[in-house]
Design a protein around this motif. Structure first.
Motif, short mmCIF file in Angstrom:
data_model
loop_
_atom_site.label_atom_id
_atom_site.label_comp_id
_atom_site.label_asym_id
_atom_site.label_seq_id
_atom_site.Cartn_x
_atom_site.Cartn_y
_atom_site.Cartn_z
N ARG A 43 0.62 -1.20 -0.10
CA ARG A 43 -0.04 0.08 -0.05
C ARG A 43 0.96 1.38 -0.02
N GLY A 44 1.78 1.32 -0.78
CA GLY A 44 2.67 2.58 -1.04
C GLY A 44 3.65 2.76 0.09
N ARG A 45 3.90 1.63 1.15
CA ARG A 45 4.82 1.63 1.89
C ARG A 45 6.08 0.68 1.91
N LEU A 46 7.15 1.64 1.97
CA LEU A 46 8.38 0.83 1.46
C LEU A 46 9.06 0.49 2.86
N VAL A 47 9.13 -0.39 3.39
CA VAL A 47 9.73 -1.13 4.77
C VAL A 47 11.04 -1.49 4.77
N PHE A 48 12.07 -0.82 5.52
CA PHE A 48 13.29 -1.58 5.55
C PHE A 48 13.66 -1.89 6.87
N VAL A 49 14.44 -2.93 6.89
CA VAL A 49 14.88 -3.38 8.20
C VAL A 49 16.51 -2.88 8.69
N VAL A 50 17.06 -2.59 9.62
CA VAL A 50 18.36 -2.39 9.75
C VAL A 50 18.81 -3.14 11.15
N ASP A 51 20.07 -3.22 11.37
CA ASP A 51 20.51 -4.00 12.41
C ASP A 51 20.93 -3.30 13.53
N ALA A 52 20.75 -1.87 13.71
CA ALA A 52 21.12 -1.32 14.57
C ALA A 52 20.42 0.49 14.74
N PRO A 53 20.47 1.03 15.69
CA PRO A 53 19.87 2.23 15.64
C PRO A 53 20.73 3.32 14.68
N VAL A 54 21.90 3.20 14.82
CA VAL A 54 22.69 4.19 14.03
C VAL A 54 22.42 3.95 12.55
N TRP A 55 22.28 2.74 11.95
CA TRP A 55 21.99 2.56 10.69
C TRP A 55 20.61 3.00 10.33
N ARG A 56 19.81 3.02 11.38
CA ARG A 56 18.41 3.43 11.06
C ARG A 56 18.56 4.95 10.66
N ALA A 57 19.08 5.73 11.28
CA ALA A 57 19.37 7.24 11.12
C ALA A 57 19.99 7.39 9.87
N LYS A 58 21.11 6.54 9.59
CA LYS A 58 21.68 6.80 8.22
C LYS A 58 20.77 6.50 6.99
N LEU A 59 20.02 5.35 7.13
CA LEU A 59 19.04 5.19 6.28
C LEU A 59 17.89 6.03 5.95
#
Length: 154
Positions: free
Chosen positions: A70-86
């Motif tokens: 439904r238009g949502r692109l969901v990514f998963v990262v392995d640490a909070p620091v990568w979340r911010a960079k993504l």
């Protein structure tokens, strides 16, 4: 009348097209319904491969596409620091998703909880006879009172 008189033989199944057995994956993918989870997982894996070149190189090993719905692109990262960079790369990834035909309007990043690695349980090694004798001698020396009753500090 015999109880077997009501028995009706099953109709014979149609002959197989091939004498070789089908590969399990082929059999699973033949599901005519549009909600085949294996087919969807393979589609998401292919989509992940197509979007991966748009990830910053340092981030690519830490992020993966988890879902698109439904238009949502969901990514998963392995640490909070990568979340911010993504999240910083979100506009480029949304544009890339649109360029390959997805109607992507929203970008979501989730952080996975790493699985704790259990330390292997080590089995105690049996004590050698010499070690056991030395340990017993050390314990015995602690129990013996000094026979002279005096200390060596003299």
């Amino acid at each position: 009348m015999c109880p077997m008189s009501d028995y009706k033989p099953k109709p014979k199944s149609p002959p197989r097209k091939s004498s070789t057995p089908r590969i399990a994956m082929d059999a699973l993918l033949e599901d005519p319904a549009g909600n085949n989870p294996i087919r969807r997982a393979l589609w998401l894996e292919g989509l992940d491969r197509r979007l991966r070149p748009y990830l910053p190189p340092s981030l690519a090993a830490h992020a993966r596409l988890a879902n698109f719905e439904r238009g949502r692109l969901v990514f998963v990262v392995d640490a909070p620091v990568w979340r911010a960079k993504l999240r910083l790369a979100a506009p480029e990834l949304l544009d890339a998703a649109r360029s390959i035909g997805l109607d992507a309007a929203e970008f979501v990043v989730k952080t996975t909880i790493p699985n704790p690695v259990a330390a292997p349980v080590r089995k105690a090694k049996p004590m050698s006879a010499a070690t056991l004798m030395s340990l017993q001698a050390a314990l015995a020396s602690l129990k013996k009172p000094d026979p002279s009753g005096s200390s060596d500090a003299g």
